[in-house]
Design a protein around this motif. Structure first.
Motif, PDB file in Angstrom:
ATOM      1  N   HIS A 124       0.839  -1.201   0.000  1.00 11.60           N
ATOM      2  CA  HIS A 124       0.000   0.000   0.000  1.00 11.60           C
ATOM      3  C   HIS A 124       0.874   1.252   0.000  1.00 11.60           C
ATOM      4  O   HIS A 124       0.591   2.229  -0.707  1.00 11.60           O
ATOM      5  CB  HIS A 124      -0.914  -0.012   1.230  1.00 11.60           C
ATOM      6  CG  HIS A 124      -1.891   1.130   1.266  1.00 11.60           C
ATOM      7  ND1 HIS A 124      -3.190   1.007   0.824  1.00 11.60           N
ATOM      8  CD2 HIS A 124      -1.752   2.418   1.681  1.00 11.60           C
ATOM      9  CE1 HIS A 124      -3.813   2.173   0.971  1.00 11.60           C
ATOM     10  NE2 HIS A 124      -2.961   3.035   1.500  1.00 11.60           N
ATOM     11  N   GLN A 125       1.948   1.218   0.761  1.00  5.29           N
ATOM     12  CA  GLN A 125       2.853   2.364   0.856  1.00  5.29           C
ATOM     13  C   GLN A 125       3.484   2.683  -0.501  1.00  5.29           C
ATOM     14  O   GLN A 125       3.531   3.848  -0.921  1.00  5.29           O
ATOM     15  CB  GLN A 125       3.947   2.074   1.879  1.00  5.29           C
ATOM     16  CG  GLN A 125       5.013   3.160   1.987  1.00  5.29           C
ATOM     17  CD  GLN A 125       6.170   2.751   2.891  1.00  5.29           C
ATOM     18  OE1 GLN A 125       6.170   1.657   3.448  1.00  5.29           O
ATOM     19  NE2 GLN A 125       7.152   3.624   3.020  1.00  5.29           N
ATOM     20  N   ARG A 132       1.265   9.299  -6.053  1.00  7.83           N
ATOM     21  CA  ARG A 132       1.648  10.692  -5.795  1.00  7.83           C
ATOM     22  C   ARG A 132       2.661  11.174  -6.821  1.00  7.83           C
ATOM     23  O   ARG A 132       2.562  12.291  -7.341  1.00  7.83           O
ATOM     24  CB  ARG A 132       2.222  10.830  -4.385  1.00  7.83           C
ATOM     25  CG  ARG A 132       1.176  10.771  -3.271  1.00  7.83           C
ATOM     26  CD  ARG A 132       1.777  11.240  -1.949  1.00  7.83           C
ATOM     27  NE  ARG A 132       2.878  10.398  -1.533  1.00  7.83           N
ATOM     28  CZ  ARG A 132       2.762   9.324  -0.757  1.00  7.83           C
ATOM     29  NH1 ARG A 132       1.555   8.948  -0.324  1.00  7.83           N
ATOM     30  NH2 ARG A 132       3.814   8.617  -0.405  1.00  7.83           N
ATOM     31  N   ARG A 133       3.616  10.334  -7.115  1.00 10.38           N
ATOM     32  CA  ARG A 133       4.675  10.744  -8.028  1.00 10.38           C
ATOM     33  C   ARG A 133       4.137  10.944  -9.447  1.00 10.38           C
ATOM     34  O   ARG A 133       4.531  11.866 -10.161  1.00 10.38           O
ATOM     35  CB  ARG A 133       5.798   9.706  -8.020  1.00 10.38           C
ATOM     36  CG  ARG A 133       7.111  10.207  -8.607  1.00 10.38           C
ATOM     37  CD  ARG A 133       8.202   9.186  -8.444  1.00 10.38           C
ATOM     38  NE  ARG A 133       8.452   8.884  -7.038  1.00 10.38           N
ATOM     39  CZ  ARG A 133       9.005   7.759  -6.601  1.00 10.38           C
ATOM     40  NH1 ARG A 133       9.354   6.823  -7.458  1.00 10.38           N
ATOM     41  NH2 ARG A 133       9.216   7.568  -5.326  1.00 10.38           N
ATOM     42  N   SER A 134       3.249  10.063  -9.871  1.00  8.43           N
ATOM     43  CA  SER A 134       2.686  10.175 -11.214  1.00  8.43           C
ATOM     44  C   SER A 134       1.643  11.277 -11.298  1.00  8.43           C
ATOM     45  O   SER A 134       1.367  11.801 -12.383  1.00  8.43           O
ATOM     46  CB  SER A 134       2.047   8.855 -11.637  1.00  8.43           C
ATOM     47  OG  SER A 134       0.853   8.602 -10.903  1.00  8.43           O
ATOM     48  N   HIS A 155      -9.842   0.127  -3.357  1.00  3.13           N
ATOM     49  CA  HIS A 155     -10.844   0.742  -2.481  1.00  3.13           C
ATOM     50  C   HIS A 155     -10.158   1.476  -1.336  1.00  3.13           C
ATOM     51  O   HIS A 155     -10.529   2.608  -0.977  1.00  3.13           O
ATOM     52  CB  HIS A 155     -11.787  -0.342  -1.968  1.00  3.13           C
ATOM     53  CG  HIS A 155     -13.011   0.176  -1.274  1.00  3.13           C
ATOM     54  ND1 HIS A 155     -13.064   0.360   0.095  1.00  3.13           N
ATOM     55  CD2 HIS A 155     -14.211   0.567  -1.754  1.00  3.13           C
ATOM     56  CE1 HIS A 155     -14.260   0.828   0.421  1.00  3.13           C
ATOM     57  NE2 HIS A 155     -14.980   0.964  -0.684  1.00  3.13           N
ATOM     58  N   ALA A 156      -9.120   0.841  -0.769  1.00  5.53           N
ATOM     59  CA  ALA A 156      -8.392   1.451   0.349  1.00  5.53           C
ATOM     60  C   ALA A 156      -7.648   2.702  -0.114  1.00  5.53           C
ATOM     61  O   ALA A 156      -7.606   3.717   0.605  1.00  5.53           O
ATOM     62  CB  ALA A 156      -7.427   0.441   0.960  1.00  5.53           C
ATOM     63  N   LEU A 157      -7.052   2.660  -1.316  1.00  6.25           N
ATOM     64  CA  LEU A 157      -6.350   3.831  -1.832  1.00  6.25           C
ATOM     65  C   LEU A 157      -7.318   4.994  -2.034  1.00  6.25           C
ATOM     66  O   LEU A 157      -6.994   6.152  -1.761  1.00  6.25           O
ATOM     67  CB  LEU A 157      -5.655   3.489  -3.148  1.00  6.25           C
ATOM     68  CG  LEU A 157      -4.433   2.566  -3.047  1.00  6.25           C
ATOM     69  CD1 LEU A 157      -4.035   2.046  -4.419  1.00  6.25           C
ATOM     70  CD2 LEU A 157      -3.256   3.290  -2.391  1.00  6.25           C
ATOM     71  N   HIS A 162      -6.153   9.000  -2.224  1.00  2.00           N
ATOM     72  CA  HIS A 162      -5.098   9.008  -3.245  1.00  2.00           C
ATOM     73  C   HIS A 162      -5.641   9.146  -4.653  1.00  2.00           C
ATOM     74  O   HIS A 162      -4.893   9.501  -5.573  1.00  2.00           O
ATOM     75  CB  HIS A 162      -4.249   7.741  -3.127  1.00  2.00           C
ATOM     76  CG  HIS A 162      -3.475   7.653  -1.849  1.00  2.00           C
ATOM     77  ND1 HIS A 162      -2.466   8.536  -1.529  1.00  2.00           N
ATOM     78  CD2 HIS A 162      -3.580   6.806  -0.796  1.00  2.00           C
ATOM     79  CE1 HIS A 162      -1.971   8.224  -0.339  1.00  2.00           C
ATOM     80  NE2 HIS A 162      -2.627   7.187   0.123  1.00  2.00           N
ATOM     81  N   VAL A 163      -6.933   8.817  -4.888  1.00  2.00           N
ATOM     82  CA  VAL A 163      -7.522   8.947  -6.220  1.00  2.00           C
ATOM     83  C   VAL A 163      -8.927   9.518  -6.093  1.00  2.00           C
ATOM     84  O   VAL A 163      -9.564   9.435  -5.033  1.00  2.00           O
ATOM     85  CB  VAL A 163      -7.573   7.598  -6.975  1.00  2.00           C
ATOM     86  CG1 VAL A 163      -6.173   7.103  -7.287  1.00  2.00           C
ATOM     87  CG2 VAL A 163      -8.342   6.553  -6.197  1.00  2.00           C
ATOM     88  N   ASP A 164      -9.428  10.086  -7.202  1.00  2.00           N
ATOM     89  CA  ASP A 164     -10.770  10.672  -7.237  1.00  2.00           C
ATOM     90  C   ASP A 164     -11.770   9.818  -8.001  1.00  2.00           C
ATOM     91  O   ASP A 164     -12.976  10.016  -7.870  1.00  2.00           O
ATOM     92  CB  ASP A 164     -10.724  12.055  -7.905  1.00  2.00           C
ATOM     93  CG  ASP A 164      -9.795  13.010  -7.182  1.00  2.00           C
ATOM     94  OD1 ASP A 164      -9.714  12.927  -5.945  1.00  2.00           O
ATOM     95  OD2 ASP A 164      -9.144  13.825  -7.864  1.00  2.00           O
TER      96      ASP A 164
END
Length: 629
Positions: A124-125, A132-134, A155-157, A162-164
């Motif tokens: 996950h990390q 984030r980098r992309s 789902h966790a991300l 981290h995503v929309d």
């Protein structure tokens, strides 16, 4: 493309000079991966492009797409991404095992923006770091039917911000109604196929990409365990795919077999983009690919049914196939490509003896798009991984202490360097107002890529690998290629994997030690393995001091051998023995920092620190003392 320039004769090593007599720029290559697909759909609209198996057990229930149908799907998906807000400099992450929808989704991401494939097996990390980098805020992901584990990760991300958007993929040939997806506050969640159904399939509504535009970001395994993000442009992907498509041994009617995951450059370049040049068909294995155990029992029947002409896999796949009885007509299989890790001689010999099929080695790395060298089944060069591909330049260099390079003549072993149209522009290190920030991070020097591999070149441009530069074992000034030790141990019938590293040594700087895994049920003693290796290695200095049996050798998150973990274990074992009996020494550990090993000695208050430091000072290692916790 000009028909006279399109396909030069390229069947053997002597064809290279004639090919390069025509500049690459004169060959009229497509401007982008999208332009390549448009050309294929216009030339062979009704020809089958993709045959995707739902899984190995149901390989006869495959789903197919023509070249025109593939382009239509790409248009729909790309137009949905454009409607969501994806533009040329925006990345779209894709995290899914292979499925019929993933192929056009990958091409659509390169059309609307930048494709950023992810390995759902990463931590996950690491996944959050790569997102984030992309800068990707849209994630195309496997749904709960296709891969519950990947869906849970996606789902966790999303829950962590981290995503929309989550655009969800279904299994190949899914017939049952799609299960309801959970709603997430502020997150767009829906099935990709359903959301894109109403989009225009005839044309892309945005601006098509140019050759210099970024096409993809691929995680690289590296040697540190933490993936970096290598950037590809459309131009380098097109150039690399064309040099593979120019292979005169395969005609336009050839069918390829694909089973590597699409987050791997080989799957994208070798089995997706390359066939588009010639209108060749590709049969894609199910979501588990070569990890689908039933595949091996059905494999030769699949080859016969689809008239497979070539395939690409890693050595372990061929080791298993060599044990599978050939129960079908496999005369269509012209040759089989192998790469990604060294090919043991026993695997080659067993596979070719059992099947009659020639294994053809290749060499490449993500930072050079994918492929940089290829072999020829009718012109073998024993020990070589192939001849450099057209328009790619290669040399070996000695890296001086100040970091500058000294070019070496042919036949001399040094660090392999590559230049030419397939070399990447750099790693993604961040973003600014102009887009993604790229940096060679020391791997690019005046247009040359430092591969990190030790090799020698012959006058014909054939590459002979000699291990990784960082993995080289230096015993008293004598260089030892760890592959020598590993090959010796792999020749033992009980050994299934081997890794050799240098263990710190007070007298010689370091000495070779080895780690192995054994076949199920094997009980061979470690000392017997060390004796075996001593008798097998070509030079006494390379004989491993110890051989340690592990249940599994350490791998990076991308599944590549992780030598730093073995060096850390070797360091811990050596220093534990060297410091035994000194008062106040509680234990010894070894940490890994960006691929380097640092010894950590934990001591109590009554430790004789000068004595401890005196012992540690005998070794050419980094170390630190730590108090009792």
């Amino acid at each position: 493309m000009n028909a006279d320039l399109q396909w030069p004769k390229y069947a053997g090593p002597t064809d290279l000079s004639a090919i390069e007599a025509v500049p690459l720029a004169a060959r009229g290559l497509p401007a982008s991966t999208y332009a390549l697909l448009v050309r294929a759909a216009a030339t062979w609209p009704d020809r089958t492009a993709l045959t995707v198996l739902p899984d190995a057990a149901r390989w006869r229930e495959a789903e197919q797409r023509t070249f025109a149908g593939l382009l239509g799907d790409v248009h729909r998906y790309a137009n949905l991404l454009h409607e969501i807000g994806i533009r040329r400099r925006d990345a779209v992450a894709l995290m899914s095992p292979n499925t019929a929808e993933l192929v056009p989704a990958t091409l659509a991401a390169q059309l609307a923006g930048i494709a950023a494939p992810l390995n759902g097996g990463l931590s996950h990390q690491h996944l959050a770091q790569l997102l984030r980098r992309s800068g990707a805020r849209v994630l195309v992901t496997a749904g709960p039917e296709l891969s519950p584990a990947v869906w849970e990760t996606a789902h966790a991300l999303a829950q962590d911000g981290h995503v929309d958007s989550l655009l969800v993929l279904r299994p190949t040939g899914a017939a049952e109604p799609a299960p309801d997806l959970p709603s997430l506050p502020g997150i767009r969640v829906g099935y990709l196929g359903k959301l894109a159904a109403g989009q225009d399939s005839a044309v892309f509504i945005g601006e098509p990409p140019r050759p210099e535009d970024l096409a993809a970001f691929f995680p690289t395994g590296g040697t540190t365990g933490a993936p970096k993000l290598a950037a590809h442009t459309h131009a380098i992907e097109i150039a690399d795919a064309w040099t593979l498509a120019a292979n005169s041994l395969l005609d336009d009617n050839a069918t390829l077999f694909a089973a590597l995951p699409l987050f791997h450059v080989n799957a994208l370049v070798v089995t997706l983009l390359t066939p588009l040049f010639r209108g060749q068909a590709t049969v894609w294995a199910g979501p588990l690919g070569y990890r689908d155990v039933p595949l091996y029992g059905e494999f030769w029947k699949i080859v016969e049914h689809h008239r497979i002409a070539t395939m690409s896999a890693v050595p372990t796949v061929y080791a298993v196939l060599a044990q599978c009885p050939v129960d079908a007509d496999i005369s269509s299989l012209r040759f089989a490509m192998v790469g990604a890790s060294p090919l043991p001689a026993a695997v080659r010999e067993n596979f070719q003896a059992r099947t009659g099929i020639t294994l053809v080695e290749g060499y490449g790395l993500t930072e050079a798009t994918c492929a940089s060298a290829r072999s020829f089944p009718d012109a073998p060069r024993p020990g070589s991984v192939g001849q450099r591909l057209p328009y790619q330049r290669m040399k070996t260099v000695r890296v001086r202490e100040d970091g500058t390079w000294e070019d070496l003549p042919p036949g001399h072993t040094g660090v392999l360097a590559i230049s030419g149209p397939a070399v990447f522009p750099g790693y993604v290190t961040g973003q600014d107002e102009h887009g993604h920030v790229l940096d060679g991070l020391g791997k690019l020097v005046d247009g040359w890529l430092d591969t990190g591999d030790l090799a020698r070149l012959d006058p014909d441009g054939f590459v002979y690998l000699a291990g990784r530069a960082k993995d080289l074992i230096i015993r008293g000034g004598h260089n030892i290629d760890p592959a020598i030790v590993e090959d010796a141990l792999l020749a033992h019938p009980a050994v299934t994997a081997a890794g050799a590293v240098g263990r710190p040594d007070a007298h010689s700087g370091e000495v070779p030690v080895a780690y192995v895994t054994l076949a199920p049920g094997s009980t061979v003693a470690e000392q017997d393995l060390a004796d075996w290796a001593r008798d097998q290695v070509p030079e006494p200095a390379a004989a491993p001091k110890t051989v340690t049996v592990f249940d599994a050798l350490p791998l990076t998150d991308l599944g590549k051998p992780y030598k730093p973990a073995l060096r850390a274990d070797a360091t811990r074992r050596e220093l534990t023995e060297a410091l035994a009996g000194l008062p106040g020494v509680l234990d010894v550990d070894a940490e890994i920092d960006d691929g380097s090993v640092i010894a950590v000695v934990r001591t109590s208050g009554d430790a004789d620190e000068p004595a401890v430091k005196a012992v540690l000072g005998r070794y050419a290692i980094d170390w630190r003392l730590a108090g009792a916790s």
